[in-house]
Design a protein around this motif. Sequence first.
Motif, mmCIF file in Angstrom:
data_model
loop_
_atom_site.group_PDB
_atom_site.id
_atom_site.type_symbol
_atom_site.label_atom_id
_atom_site.label_comp_id
_atom_site.label_asym_id
_atom_site.label_seq_id
_atom_site.Cartn_x
_atom_site.Cartn_y
_atom_site.Cartn_z
ATOM 1 N N HIS A 3 16.371 -47.787 -7.796
ATOM 2 C CA HIS A 3 15.755 -47.588 -9.096
ATOM 3 C C HIS A 3 15.264 -48.925 -9.624
ATOM 4 O O HIS A 3 15.974 -49.927 -9.547
ATOM 5 N N GLU A 288 24.332 -36.106 -5.665
ATOM 6 C CA GLU A 288 22.868 -36.169 -5.571
ATOM 7 C C GLU A 288 22.228 -35.154 -6.507
ATOM 8 O O GLU A 288 21.207 -35.428 -7.150
ATOM 9 N N MET A 289 22.807 -33.950 -6.582
ATOM 10 C CA MET A 289 22.260 -32.910 -7.446
ATOM 11 C C MET A 289 22.330 -33.319 -8.912
ATOM 12 O O MET A 289 21.361 -33.150 -9.669
ATOM 13 N N ARG A 291 22.523 -36.394 -10.116
ATOM 14 C CA ARG A 291 21.567 -37.484 -10.337
ATOM 15 C C ARG A 291 20.149 -36.949 -10.465
ATOM 16 O O ARG A 291 19.365 -37.407 -11.303
ATOM 17 N N ALA A 292 19.801 -35.988 -9.621
ATOM 18 C CA ALA A 292 18.458 -35.412 -9.671
ATOM 19 C C ALA A 292 18.192 -34.723 -10.997
ATOM 20 O O ALA A 292 17.096 -34.810 -11.553
ATOM 21 N N GLU A 293 19.217 -34.050 -11.518
ATOM 22 C CA GLU A 293 19.058 -33.331 -12.787
ATOM 23 C C GLU A 293 18.931 -34.280 -13.967
ATOM 24 O O GLU A 293 18.140 -34.049 -14.876
ATOM 25 N N TRP A 295 18.957 -38.034 -13.810
ATOM 26 C CA TRP A 295 18.438 -39.395 -13.666
ATOM 27 C C TRP A 295 17.042 -39.444 -13.040
ATOM 28 O O TRP A 295 16.212 -40.261 -13.435
ATOM 29 N N ASP A 296 16.791 -38.619 -12.031
ATOM 30 C CA ASP A 296 15.639 -38.840 -11.178
ATOM 31 C C ASP A 296 14.366 -38.107 -11.575
ATOM 32 O O ASP A 296 13.345 -38.256 -10.929
ATOM 33 N N GLN A 297 14.422 -37.250 -12.577
ATOM 34 C CA GLN A 297 13.224 -36.494 -12.930
ATOM 35 C C GLN A 297 12.271 -37.324 -13.764
ATOM 36 O O GLN A 297 12.672 -38.197 -14.487
#
Length: 297
Positions: A3, A288-289, A291-293, A295-297
């Motif tokens: 990041h 990972e899920m 973080r995706a929900e 942090w990563d969007q």
Amino acid sequence: MQHSAKHIADRIRLMITTKQFQVGEMLPSTRELGKQLGASFHTVRKAYQQLADEGLIESEQGRGFLVRQQSTTLDKSERLELAAEKFQMLLEELIGYGLDESEVEAIFEEQISFMEWPDRIQSIATVGETIELAKLLSDSIKNQIGVKSSVIKSADYDDLVRYDALFVPIYLVNEFRNLSDAIRLLPVVFHYDADVLLSIIDRSGIEAIGLVTAEEDSIPKIIDELKTLIKFEGAFVAGATYGKSLPLFVRNTDLIVYTPASARLVEAKIPEKSRIKLEYIISEKSAEMIRAELWDQ
């Protein structure tokens, strides 16, 4: 996933604005958040400094960074000027890829609809059969992923609907399927820390293991799990703390295993060599899920 400082600053700014980080709350340390996100602590510190320059957070000597206020100190004209500058850069990039006006407009509207989620996920709770078990899972999510959540018992159905999203142990998910239209359900797979289990198994000559919890109702669940995992042939004795008192059996038990909720009392009265604290580890897929929900969007 690496990041950039900008990405981290953008995500934390959003989490502050949507009250996932509250005013007065300490942010994770630069090293801790860097480890959680796979970034250097220098990158995280750069992101924090940017947010401090905006007036959202401030540094406290010897403690770290805490949230100062819920929104930036920039006035409306400064916010609009900043937004116009960023849009101009983005538009130039999109035009460079050959998009025309109608395509840019369609993408903008689509992304606006996708970005409705921060308004919904302003409150997150971790579910457990007891508050103590929910806290055990909630602490693990916070320590590994940097996402804070409230805790709630799975039986408190009326209170569950107050939250925008729920971290739910995978084995309880089916109980909450009927809530999935109104609340985002985030299933979590986890296990006991392997080092903790090995520490228990490696204690040779132990005839009895004592379990100390903060809630009586947590005992059957934890004992069943430990019996399955470590195949201990000796005896288990268990009890919950009461006020400032530990169960009487702790004086005559070879090893005390205890929950974080009972830690303050246990650690004050039981020698370190005679106690082991239970901790959960979140599976990498679940991490990972999450973080995706968030942090990563």
